[in-house]
Enzyme design. Sequence first.
Site, short mmCIF file in Angstrom:
data_model
loop_
_atom_site.label_atom_id
_atom_site.label_comp_id
_atom_site.label_asym_id
_atom_site.label_seq_id
_atom_site.Cartn_x
_atom_site.Cartn_y
_atom_site.Cartn_z
N ASP A 171 4.31 -35.66 -17.45
CA ASP A 171 5.66 -36.33 -17.08
C ASP A 171 5.04 -37.82 -16.87
OD1 ASP A 171 8.00 -36.98 -15.58
OD2 ASP A 171 7.96 -34.99 -14.62
N ASP A 204 12.05 -42.16 -16.95
CA ASP A 204 11.27 -40.86 -16.50
C ASP A 204 11.44 -39.69 -17.54
OD1 ASP A 204 10.25 -38.81 -15.22
OD2 ASP A 204 11.40 -38.74 -13.51
N HIS A 239 17.09 -36.16 -11.29
CA HIS A 239 17.63 -36.96 -10.26
C HIS A 239 18.40 -38.20 -10.84
CE1 HIS A 239 13.80 -38.73 -11.24
NE2 HIS A 239 13.53 -37.47 -11.60
N HIS A 299 14.29 -41.26 -6.69
CA HIS A 299 15.26 -40.02 -6.43
C HIS A 299 16.41 -40.67 -5.54
CE1 HIS A 299 13.02 -36.29 -7.61
NE2 HIS A 299 12.07 -37.40 -7.70
N GLU A 301 15.93 -33.07 -16.21
CA GLU A 301 14.63 -32.24 -16.60
C GLU A 301 14.63 -30.71 -16.26
OE1 GLU A 301 11.20 -33.51 -14.14
OE2 GLU A 301 12.80 -34.75 -12.86
N GLU A 342 12.08 -33.61 -20.48
CA GLU A 342 12.90 -34.74 -19.44
C GLU A 342 13.21 -35.99 -20.40
OE1 GLU A 342 10.79 -36.34 -16.11
OE2 GLU A 342 12.75 -36.80 -15.19
CO CO Z 1 11.78 -36.85 -13.03
#
Ligand code: CO
Length: 303
Positions: free
Chosen positions: A89, A100, A161, A169, A193, A283
């Site tokens: 990640d 992300d 998020h 976030h 995700e 994700e």
């Molecule tokens: Co994330």
Amino acid sequence: MCLKLNPDEIKKYRKAGIIARRALNKAKEVCDQGVPYLKVAEEAERTIYKHGAKPAFPMNISVNSVGAHYTPIENDESEFKKGDLVKLDIGCHVDGYIADNALTVEIGTSRHTSLIKAAEEALGVAIRSIRPGMRTKDIGKNIENVINSRGFNPISNLTGHELKRNVLHAGTSIPNVSKGWTKIKKGMVLAIEPFATDGKGKVKEGGAGDIYRLEGQRNLKGEDLEFYEWAQKNFGSLPFAARWCGRYGEDHKSSLKRLRRFGAVMNYPVLVEKKKGLISQSEHTVIVTSKGCKVTTKLSQKD
Ligand code: CO
């Protein structure tokens, strides 16, 4: 494309997206039996810097029943073993605009393809379903349905998020189950995700991880204040790893410890599946448009 984002902001989100995907691909390529976790994290983070971005958080390397928030420590000796189910990640930012993304690989075996596919397919369905005006629980429901139909459980207490400039976030959570009434709006940037497991579908806190974030300054003085200000200049409010503080000097370890005690720094505990189930994750980051969304975290970004 989006009312609330100007073209320059969209350009930066997309640039960050391409770099985040490059770094993730690099991590995937390096990740192999006998390779130290630390090497994978360092190669990925180097790729981010090489292309002119900065990490938005320390690379998370989560193996088997670990779901999130493990990053290698300085001199980490863990190595990937045959049969490991590994979530990679990675996030990066360009001028604060964050991307992300994550994927799951299996080391040297292919026993968990269906678990990996469950998270990937759930992500694909969620992305195709996004429309402004829908509720976050509708996205969660779609994710949950796909994962359940594959015979696994979504992880209900891990979520995607919203992203905002310099904020990882930012308020809105994107659940992996049917929860949450927040309306999706055009111009929102979302990290989606899905996590799938053959366990209970919940994570709990394990031991302390090596990921930190600055909190309030708490009247720090002297060398503590000096370290705090250095960290603030380098990481702002984004998560960072202790191994990134080596540049500050050897003192960073004791400073970090004291700042934690004062509540000026928080630590993210490692999150582990409650029944020790295996976890897969997939994700992407997307920008919500008037008709759907655009994925930023892929190499080709044709309109
Ligand atoms: Co994330």
